[in-house]
Design an enzyme around this catalytic site. Structure first.
Site, PDB file in Angstrom:
ATOM      1  N   HIS A  22      -8.489 -18.903  24.760  1.00  0.00           N
ATOM      2  CA  HIS A  22      -8.242 -17.762  23.867  1.00  0.00           C
ATOM      3  C   HIS A  22      -7.855 -16.491  24.624  1.00  0.00           C
ATOM      4  O   HIS A  22      -6.815 -15.873  24.354  1.00  0.00           O
ATOM      5  CB  HIS A  22      -9.480 -17.486  23.017  1.00  0.00           C
TER       6      HIS A  22
ATOM      7  N   ARG B 211      -8.634  -3.756  25.771  1.00  0.00           N
ATOM      8  CA  ARG B 211      -8.856  -2.359  26.151  1.00  0.00           C
ATOM      9  C   ARG B 211      -7.976  -2.050  27.370  1.00  0.00           C
ATOM     10  O   ARG B 211      -8.245  -2.528  28.474  1.00  0.00           O
ATOM     11  CB  ARG B 211     -10.328  -2.136  26.457  1.00  0.00           C
TER      12      ARG B 211
ATOM     13  N   ARG C 240     -21.069  -7.902  18.380  1.00  0.00           N
ATOM     14  CA  ARG C 240     -20.065  -8.937  18.098  1.00  0.00           C
ATOM     15  C   ARG C 240     -18.711  -8.265  17.956  1.00  0.00           C
ATOM     16  O   ARG C 240     -18.509  -7.429  17.069  1.00  0.00           O
ATOM     17  CB  ARG C 240     -20.409  -9.683  16.808  1.00  0.00           C
ATOM     18  N   LYS C 241     -17.797  -8.595  18.838  1.00  0.00           N
ATOM     19  CA  LYS C 241     -16.450  -8.030  18.730  1.00  0.00           C
ATOM     20  C   LYS C 241     -15.513  -8.772  19.670  1.00  0.00           C
ATOM     21  O   LYS C 241     -15.939  -9.448  20.606  1.00  0.00           O
ATOM     22  CB  LYS C 241     -16.444  -6.542  19.079  1.00  0.00           C
TER      23      LYS C 241
ATOM     24  N   ALA D 118     -13.064 -29.213   9.519  1.00  0.00           N
ATOM     25  CA  ALA D 118     -12.204 -29.449   8.361  1.00  0.00           C
ATOM     26  C   ALA D 118     -12.719 -28.724   7.128  1.00  0.00           C
ATOM     27  O   ALA D 118     -11.947 -28.078   6.403  1.00  0.00           O
ATOM     28  CB  ALA D 118     -12.101 -30.949   8.090  1.00  0.00           C
TER      29      ALA D 118
ATOM     30  N   GLY E  52     -15.894 -33.542   8.674  1.00  0.00           N
ATOM     31  CA  GLY E  52     -16.540 -32.721   9.700  1.00  0.00           C
ATOM     32  C   GLY E  52     -16.547 -31.245   9.361  1.00  0.00           C
ATOM     33  O   GLY E  52     -15.871 -30.785   8.427  1.00  0.00           O
TER      34      GLY E  52
END
Length: 513
Positions: free
Chosen positions: A272, A368, A363-364, A42, A39
Site C-alpha cells: 500500500h 505529509r 487511526r489515520k 467477499a 469468506g
C-alpha cells in the site's frame, strides 16, 4: 439499445434506466464470479462494492449475473441471506428495494478449489446465463474475483483456464482479479507470477491493491501535474522529507494467525504505502494511458537504493503474543518505520519515510510533504514548524497546506495555520466511492492504471526482500511498545535523524459541517 453503459437517471431509482454513449462500459452479458464467496472479504468488501455499482447504474440487471463459488455447501438463498446484512447497513427504504433486486442476480455454486467437478458446474451455470441473454452482436464477458488466500491462486487459476474460459461464439473476454499481498518475498512472488502467467496474458490479470482506489490517492496525479504552483516545488531543492503514514488504533483482533504470517511490512508498507510513494515521486507520464503511468512507477521503484538497517525501526505491541493463534516467541513486527532513498535527479538526498503500525494512539493514513526552512527567517518563526502539504487519505478525507501567518491583533507575531480543503465540508452530499467499487469498475472497463503490473511487483519485492529475510531469520528484532502509544521511541528518533521537524502546539482539526 444503444452501445455504452447502463445508467440510472436517478441514483436511487431502480426502475428508470438509459444508456449513455459517453461511458466506456461495453454491452453484452457480464458474469462476475466471486470465488471465496462465503469468506469475510467477499461479504464485507466485494459484494457491497458490487451492490453500490448496481445501485449507481453501472451493472445492468438485464446483462449482469453474479456467481458465488466456495467450498461451503449452502443454497442460493443462504448465501443471499449471509450477504444481505452487509448491504442494508444504513440503507434507505429505496435502497432496501434495490438490495432485494440485487440479491436476485446472485447464484451460488459449491465446489473445491482444485476439483474439476465444481468448476465444470460453474461453467455450465455461466453458460446458461450467457445463452439466455446474449444477442447476435453482443459479447460475453467473464470476471473472476479471487477473494481467496494467495496459496490457492495457482490451482484456482488452473481450473478457470481448463474449465471456465469464455469460449462462446459471442467473443468478449475473461479477466482475473487477485488480491494482494501477492507472495511473501521476491522468490515466492515470482513463482506465483510464473504460475499464473503461464495460464493468462498480463492483460487478463488484475492485481488489486485497494489503496490505489482511494479518492485522495486517485487525486495525486491531478494535484501534481495539473497545478502550476506544485511543479517547481516538487523536488529536492524545496522538499526536506516525505512521510507516508498508516496508523491503526486497534491490534490484530482475531486476525493474529493470518497477520503473523506476513507482518506490518508485507501487509501494509511493501504494497500500500510503496504504491503511494510511486505516485508521489514519479515523473510526469507521456499520457494518462495505463501503461505510460505504470512505466513511470516502475522507474521510481528501480531507483530506490537498498535499505540501510540503521534506517529501520521495528516494533511489536505488548500483548500481541497473547493471541492464541500467534506463536509465543513471534518475531513479527506490528510496527515499522522505514526510510527509503530514491537515487535520481529529482529526489537525491530526500528521505521518504514509510511508517505503519497497529495498536497506536490514533487511526489515520496520510501523506505529509515537509518543505525546507525559509532562508533568512526574518520573523524568527522556525521553532513553530515548517510548511507542510498534507493529504489525509482516511478518515476525514482532506488536503491542507500548513503555513505561517500573522496572529490577528495589534502585535506582529506569527502562528501556524492552514489552507484547508476538507472533502466532507466542500463536497457535501457527494458520496466518496469505496476503493473496491472503483477498482471493480476499472476491471470491467479494462483499465489497468490502478493495478500492479508484474515488473512493478517484482521491483517492489526486490526492495524489501533482503530486509524481510533478515527479520525472518531473527537478525532484526522488534522493540516492545505499549498499545495506545506512538510506537517505539526509537521511531521518533529515526524521524528526527532523517530531518523531520515536528510541529509543536499545532493540531489540524477537521472542520465541522
Amino acid at each position: 439499445m444503444g452501445s455504452g453503459a447502463w445508467k440510472i437517471e436517478k441514483r436511487d431509482d431502480f426502475r428508470s434506466e438509459t444508456f449513455k454513449e459517453e461511458n466506456v462500459l461495453e454491452n453484452g452479458t457480464l458474469s462476475i464470479i466471486v470465488l471465496g464467496a462465503s469468506g469475510d472479504l467477499a461479504k464485507k468488501k466485494t459484494f457491497p462494492a458490487l451492490f453500490h455499482l448496481f445501485k449507481q447504474g453501472f451493472l445492468n440487471p438485464n446483462e449482469v449475473h453474479i456467481f458465488g463459488y466456495a467450498r461451503t455447501k449452502i443454497s442460493d438463498d443462504e448465501l443471499r441471506s449471509r450477504i444481505r446484512g452487509y448491504l442494508i447497513q444504513g440503507a434507505s427504504s429505496k435502497d432496501l428495494e434495490g438490495v432485494t433486486k440485487f440479491l436476485q442476480l446472485i447464484k451460488y455454486v459449491s465446489g473445491s478449489y482444485d476439483g474439476e467437478e465444481g468448476f465444470r458446474q460453474l461453467d455450465k451455470e455461466i453458460a446458461v446465463h450467457e445463452d439466455s441473454k446474449n444477442s447476435a452482436d453482443g459479447s460475453s464477458r467473464r470476471l473472476f474475483y479471487l477473494a481467496l488466500p494467495p496459496s490457492v491462486y495457482p490451482s484456482v487459476c488452473g481450473m478457470i483456464k481448463n474449465y471456465c474460459m469464455n469460449n462462446s461464439d459471442h467473443g468478449g473476454w475473461t479477466r482475473i482479479v487477485v488480491e494482494k499481498p501477492f507472495g511473501k518475498d521476491l522468490e515466492s512472488a515470482e513463482k506465483l507470477s510464473n504460475q499464473i502467467g503461464e495460464l493468462f496474458d498480463e492483460s487478463q490479470i488484475y492485481r488489486i491493491d485497494h489503496y490505489l482506489g482511494k479518492e485522495l490517492v486517485q487525486n495525486l496525479l491531478v494535484l501534481r501535474f495539473a497545478n502550476r504552483f506544485f511543479l517547481p516545488l516538487w523536488n529536492r531543492d524545496n522538499i526536506e522529507n516525505v512521510q507516508i503514514v498508516f496508523r491503526e488504533d486497534f491490534g490484530t483482533e482475531g486476525r493474529g494467525g493470518y497477520f503473523d504470517e506476513y507482518g506490518i511490512i508485507r501487509d501494509i508498507i511493501q504494497n500500500h504505502l510503496l504504491q503511494v510513494l510511486c505516485l508521489v515521486a514519479m515523473e510526469k507520464p507521456v499520457s494518462l494511458k495505463p501503461e505510460h503511468i505504470r512505466d513511470e512507477k516502475v522507474k521510481v521503484l528501480q531507483s530506490v537504493l537498498p535499505i540501510n538497517d540503521d534506517e529501520v525501526v521495528l516494533g511489536q505491541y505488548d500483548g500481541y503474543t497473547d493471541d492464541p493463534t500467534v506463536p509465543d516467541h513471534s518475531n513479527t513486527p506490528t510496527f515499522s518505520t522505514v526510510v527509503l532513498r530514491i537515487h535520481n535527479e529529482r529526489w537525491e538526498g530526500v528521505p521518504f519515510i514509510l511508517k505503519a503500525g497497529k495498536a497506536l494512539n490514533s487511526r489515520k493514513a496520510e501523506i505529509r510533504v515537509q518543505f525546507k526552512d525559509v532562508p533568512g527567517d526574518i520573523f524568527r518563526c522556525k521553532k513553530q514548524g515548517r510548511n507542510e502539504f498534507v493529504i489525509r487519505l482516511q478518515p476525514s478525507e482532506a488536503m491542507y497546506m500548513k503555513l505561517t501567518v500573522k496572529q490577528p491583533g495589534l502585535e506582529m507575531s506569527t502562528v501556524q495555520s492552514e489552507l484547508d480543503l476538507s472533502y466532507g465540508q466542500r463536497y457535501q452530499g457527494v458520496a466518496i466511492p469505496e476503493a473496491y467499487e472503483r477498482l471493480i469498475l476499472d476491471t470491467i472497463k479494462g483499465d489497468q492504471q490502478h493495478f500492479v503490473r508484474r515488473d512493478e511487483l517484482k521491483a517492489a519485492w526486490e526492495i524489501f526482500t533482503p530486509l524481510l529475510h533478515r527479520i525472518d531469520n531473527g537478525e532484526l528484532n522488534p522493540l516492545p511498545y505499549k498499545p495506545g502509544s506512538r510506537g517505539p521511541e526509537a521511531a521518533d528518533a529515526l524521524l528526527e535523524k532523517a530531518g523531520y521537524v515536528q510541529t509543536h502546539g499545532y493540531i489540524w482539526i477537521p472542520p465541522t459541517l
